[in-house]
Design a protein around this motif. Structure first.
Motif, short mmCIF file in Angstrom:
data_model
loop_
_atom_site.label_atom_id
_atom_site.label_comp_id
_atom_site.label_asym_id
_atom_site.label_seq_id
_atom_site.Cartn_x
_atom_site.Cartn_y
_atom_site.Cartn_z
N ILE A 89 69.44 53.19 64.60
CA ILE A 89 69.09 54.36 65.41
C ILE A 89 68.54 55.47 64.52
O ILE A 89 67.52 56.10 64.85
N TYR A 90 69.21 55.71 63.42
CA TYR A 90 68.77 56.75 62.48
C TYR A 90 67.36 56.44 61.98
O TYR A 90 66.49 57.33 61.93
N PHE A 91 67.15 55.18 61.61
CA PHE A 91 65.85 54.76 61.07
C PHE A 91 64.75 54.94 62.12
O PHE A 91 63.64 55.36 61.81
N TRP A 92 65.05 54.63 63.38
CA TRP A 92 64.06 54.69 64.45
C TRP A 92 63.54 56.11 64.66
O TRP A 92 62.35 56.32 64.89
N PHE A 93 64.42 57.09 64.58
CA PHE A 93 64.04 58.47 64.86
C PHE A 93 63.77 59.30 63.59
O PHE A 93 63.46 60.48 63.69
N ALA A 94 63.90 58.68 62.43
CA ALA A 94 63.69 59.41 61.17
C ALA A 94 62.21 59.61 60.89
O ALA A 94 61.35 58.86 61.38
N LYS A 99 62.66 57.54 56.41
CA LYS A 99 62.69 56.08 56.57
C LYS A 99 62.61 55.40 55.20
O LYS A 99 63.30 54.41 54.95
N MET A 100 61.76 55.93 54.34
CA MET A 100 61.65 55.37 53.00
C MET A 100 62.97 55.54 52.23
O MET A 100 63.38 54.65 51.47
N LYS A 101 63.64 56.65 52.46
CA LYS A 101 64.93 56.89 51.81
C LYS A 101 65.97 55.89 52.29
O LYS A 101 66.75 55.36 51.49
N VAL A 102 65.97 55.61 53.60
CA VAL A 102 66.91 54.63 54.15
C VAL A 102 66.67 53.26 53.52
O VAL A 102 67.62 52.59 53.10
N ILE A 103 65.41 52.86 53.46
CA ILE A 103 65.07 51.56 52.88
C ILE A 103 65.46 51.50 51.40
O ILE A 103 66.00 50.50 50.91
#
Length: 251
Positions: A89-94, A99-103
């Motif tokens: 969910i976080y990734f979808w709305f980031a 998003k790059m930080k999540v990855i």
């Protein structure tokens, strides 16, 4: 008696951990509603995921002796599903940057877990060495999870606002770590008790910080600003003048 007490604390620890892992539901609902991650960090969810992965593996018979740590497996297995959902969910709305930080954080976590599983399965042939390896990594992951809300401490102190440091996350973090600390001590399992010896004080610190700045924010909200009062008085006077002129014109 001792084993029954340990099982009872394990059940309570499961309940507290379930509440801890479910707490981000409030944050996720806000993100979905606003379609924006705002200033929330992804680190607490990813660190919690790593913690759940390692301790689920730690509690399985491959590492532990039989099902001696079944409560650890059950709650952390559920935690894996919840944390994966929150991260998606976080990734979808980031934003693209976030998003790059999540990855960048998530991929090393998955790789680390896969390496841990491979080494503990194929390199070590006894439960003791497997528990030492997985437990040591789990200890670090657990301390990281309990301390991850501290990432926003600087922001809380600077802005004097606890908006992005949820109270329930800090409270259930303290409660869960305290119960699992007792569970580990009763079972003479330092790999379960040690990280919670750190997690419990960290939870207390977060709660104290929340109480301190929550009062300040509440006071600031309840006490109107002097300039705002003066501005409202001026607007009120202008409205009265306009009403008076209108009344004179009609008369």
């Amino acid at each position: 008696m001792g084993e029954r007490l340990r099982l009872a604390i394990g059940v309570m620890g499961n309940a507290a951990s379930l509440l801890l892992y479910s707490t981000p539901i409030l944050t996720m609902s806000r993100i979905i509603r606003k379609k924006n991650t705002e200033e929330f960090s992804c680190v607490p969810y990813i660190s919690a995921l790593l913690n759940c992965l390692l301790y689920t593996w730690y509690g399985l018979p491959v590492v532990s002796c039989g099902w001696e740590n079944f409560p650890v497996v059950s709650i952390n297995g559920l935690g894996i599903l919840l944390e994966f959902s929150f991260i998606l969910i976080y990734f979808w709305f980031a934003s693209p940057t976030r998003k790059m930080k999540v990855i960048a954080i998530l991929i090393p976590v998955i790789i680390l877990f896969c390496i841990t599983v491979s080494i503990s399965t194929f390199v070590f042939n006894d439960h003791h060495h497997r528990k030492v390896l997985v437990g040591s990594l789990g200890l670090v992951a657990s301390v990281t999870m309990y301390g991850s809300p501290l990432i926003v401490v600087k922001q809380v102190i600077v802005t004097k606002s606890v908006e992005f440091m949820p109270f329930y996350l800090s409270f259930f973090s303290f409660l869960s770590s305290s119960l699992w600390m007792a569970y580990g001590l009763l079972g003479h399992d330092l790999f379960l008790a040690s990280p919670n010896l750190v997690g419990s004080p960290l939870g207390i610190f977060q709660l104290l910080l929340y109480c301190k700045y929550r009062k300040r924010v509440k006071k600031a909200v309840e006490s109107p600003n002097k300039w705002d009062l003066e501005e409202n008085d001026e607007k009120s006077n202008e409205v009265q003048i306009v009403i008076g002129e209108s009344a004179n014109g009609k008369s």
